[in-house]
Design an enzyme around this catalytic site. Sequence first.
Site, mmCIF file in Angstrom:
data_model
loop_
_atom_site.group_PDB
_atom_site.id
_atom_site.type_symbol
_atom_site.label_atom_id
_atom_site.label_comp_id
_atom_site.label_asym_id
_atom_site.label_seq_id
_atom_site.Cartn_x
_atom_site.Cartn_y
_atom_site.Cartn_z
ATOM 1 N N GLU A 1 0.835 -1.206 0.000
ATOM 2 C CA GLU A 1 0.000 0.000 0.000
ATOM 3 C C GLU A 1 0.869 1.256 0.000
ATOM 4 O OE1 GLU A 1 -1.119 -2.916 1.599
ATOM 5 O OE2 GLU A 1 -2.349 -2.898 -0.189
ATOM 6 N N ASN B 1 -0.547 -7.492 -4.120
ATOM 7 C CA ASN B 1 -1.265 -6.643 -5.073
ATOM 8 C C ASN B 1 -0.306 -5.683 -5.786
ATOM 9 O OD1 ASN B 1 -1.345 -5.344 -2.242
ATOM 10 N ND2 ASN B 1 -1.653 -3.616 -3.608
ATOM 11 N N ASP C 1 -7.237 -5.016 -5.234
ATOM 12 C CA ASP C 1 -6.332 -5.320 -4.130
ATOM 13 C C ASP C 1 -6.302 -6.803 -3.804
ATOM 14 O OD1 ASP C 1 -4.536 -4.958 -1.980
ATOM 15 O OD2 ASP C 1 -6.175 -4.824 -0.554
#
Lengths: 186, 602
Positions: free
Chosen positions: B203, B287, B329
């Site tokens: 992230e 991801n 994701d």
Amino acid sequence: MRTVLILSLAAVVLAACEREDRDYRSNPVTAETNEKIALVPLSAGPGGPTEQRSGLGKDYEENAYHISQGQRLYTWFNCNGCHANGGGDSGPALMDDRWIYGGQIENIVQTIREGRPNGMPSFRGKIPDDQIWQIAAYIRSMGRNVPKPAAPSRKDDMSPGPAEQRRPPGEVIDGGQIPPSAQMPQ
Amino acid sequence: MGGVRLALVLALSLILQPASPILAQSTPPQPAAPSFAATPEDGQWTIPQKNYASTRYSDLSEINTETVKNLQVAFTFSTGVNKGQESAPLVVGGTMYVLSPYPNILYALDLTQPGAPMKWQYNPKPAAAAQGVACCDLVNRGPTFANGRIVFTTLDAHVVAVNAETGEEVWKTKLGDINRGETMTMAPLVVKDKVIVGISGGEYGVRGWIQALDINSGQSVWKAYNTGPDQDVKIGPTFKPFYDSDKGKDLGVTTWPADAWQQGGGTVWGWLSYDPDLNLLYHGTGNPGPWNPNQRPGDNKWTAGIFARDPDTGEARWFYQTAPHDLHDWDNINELILLDMEWDGKPRKVLVHPGRTGFLYIIDRTTGEVLSAKPFHALTAVTGVDLKTGRIAYNSEKEPVNNRVVRDICPTAPGAKDWNPSAFSHKTGLLYIPHMNMCMDWESVEPNYIAGTPYVGAEVRMYPGPGGHMGEFSAWDLQAGKELWTINERFPLWSGALATAGDVVFYGTMEGWFKAVHARTGEVLWQFKVDSGIIGQPTTYRGPDGKQYVAILSGVGGWAGAIVSGDLDPRDSSAAKGFVNAVRDLKNVTTKGGTLYVFKLP
């Protein structure tokens, strides 16, 4: 008579402009306001800590333009990545009443500029000083610690809940949470 | 007379049925653990996966369907940290090892003494600032044991080896930089003399990698990236992917917009498995970054897939991408369970993987061929997997569009199932999957890459899926490709599963119930309410007194429980990347914690 009317209308219009009076030239990145604030309500000796607030904070947090600029910058500088839309994520919630490092706008400016030990990065030299104040003003609006007319209304993106303007007036409780590192054994 | 004879024949045929050669031909044998994982039970639990095949099964059976109702607390222990406890308690000889979330303190408990007193504790003192670049609470998924050492990762991206007897640090190696958003949360796996670890930070625009360290020195032996040129990914002449879409030069560069692979994610923060017979290491990749797929047209190799690598050199052998050009994701780091099973009449060495995409994949682990992909979660965002090309089919109506809210996407960003591992019973041949039942709304927004800050670009809010419950614990028949039974839970399941030879399966809920269920029927045989929600991994062992014990850490947190562990505000439905919207009631049900519970029979 007609001239008087035009003149008085113009006066009213110009007076209305007064509220939004602002500088269009940003401070250079290196310039820093220097508010003298304390992190705690306690001090050695009676009377509480010595603080000097210039009043600049009021100019930002009572101004709809600054708050809405702050709202835009809040996303641009990825504040929302850690604090979501005020509810928090890896960083603490900003819309509630608990402020580990103080909840006045001067404290928030200092937190953004200097960072904090448990994960808040320092943005000194990365965000121009006046924009840090704008972001701090927007953050103050999340718990509705700004005047209702200055707080943002519903944004265009997915609604995460009632807009800042529709939230009830908030309060600020300083030092409301023990940071995790303070819980560290040994 | 005729009637009696008929009855006799019927009775005889019923008795003979299990051994009937006709029946044996029509029903293939149940899936089994490979020989390297089916070794005699030693009563220990030395790595979170239990064995290289990651079955999380123990042959102990003192606690069984008859006796489990008498389980009682043997002892407890506070980790001293009130954050999400995803770790697995390990047992080596007469010592239990418990690892806390950040600040990642390792405790050794003496099981030979009453009450299991502390033998020692080791504190790696990770940088406090690392807390600011951990996406989803401050979790750690467990230590691992090998060569007399306990090896684990720290949140500030160090790997530490500690003497398992004395608690002395043997080596400590820094592998990442928190100023670039790099952290570590996974449990390492030791293969031969190498510690295999990977980086977290999908992230934060981290460029994902997996790395092998020498277990004696802590020095890096090899490092393979999951994006970028073939040389960095360790793709060479021995790389033989099964599907054409994975063949070509430098796909880790060409399937991205210019230079986007440098912040492309594909981190390694989940589970590793190893097949000693094939000498192949299996790992998933996370991801692609950012979440917003419109920023990165292309298949985004080698993110959101599974690699088979040579553990000696890191060279890639095959790759399968579960989510090419991932939209939602869907990291692919979930557990990789290695089994032997018959497929179309032929014995196959398979890899079983319940993915975030909502499909239970059965993959030939020698070649990377997908044999089956069956849904185990309500799906609206995907329609199926084409077994000819291996490619997942996305529903175009649910594809993200910038600045538009797309509704009713199932499964959600954490997937049909996240990191919390399933267990495979060697006895029943069934897979026990703790998973979710949720859907979400998603709006893609333009992200801004600033090193050391999140790189996501999506506004999300999640909510319960069909039926209104958010968690499911399912027994899965691999051969038939369907659920045998399911237990619905109010909150998402974020705890791992444990299977035992006593035909009892264990898991925990976010409310704080630790449950023992019948492996064949799903009947709840015993449950105990602990002090905080459970998101940990249950383990079992034979104590020095010869009795069987079951251990679990309580302490809610992780992405799902961040609302409690991080005191998030449920008035913002986008808090914790939208998870708070689904679990907004969790604060009314449980509080923070961090306690080890160990159970035994009286």
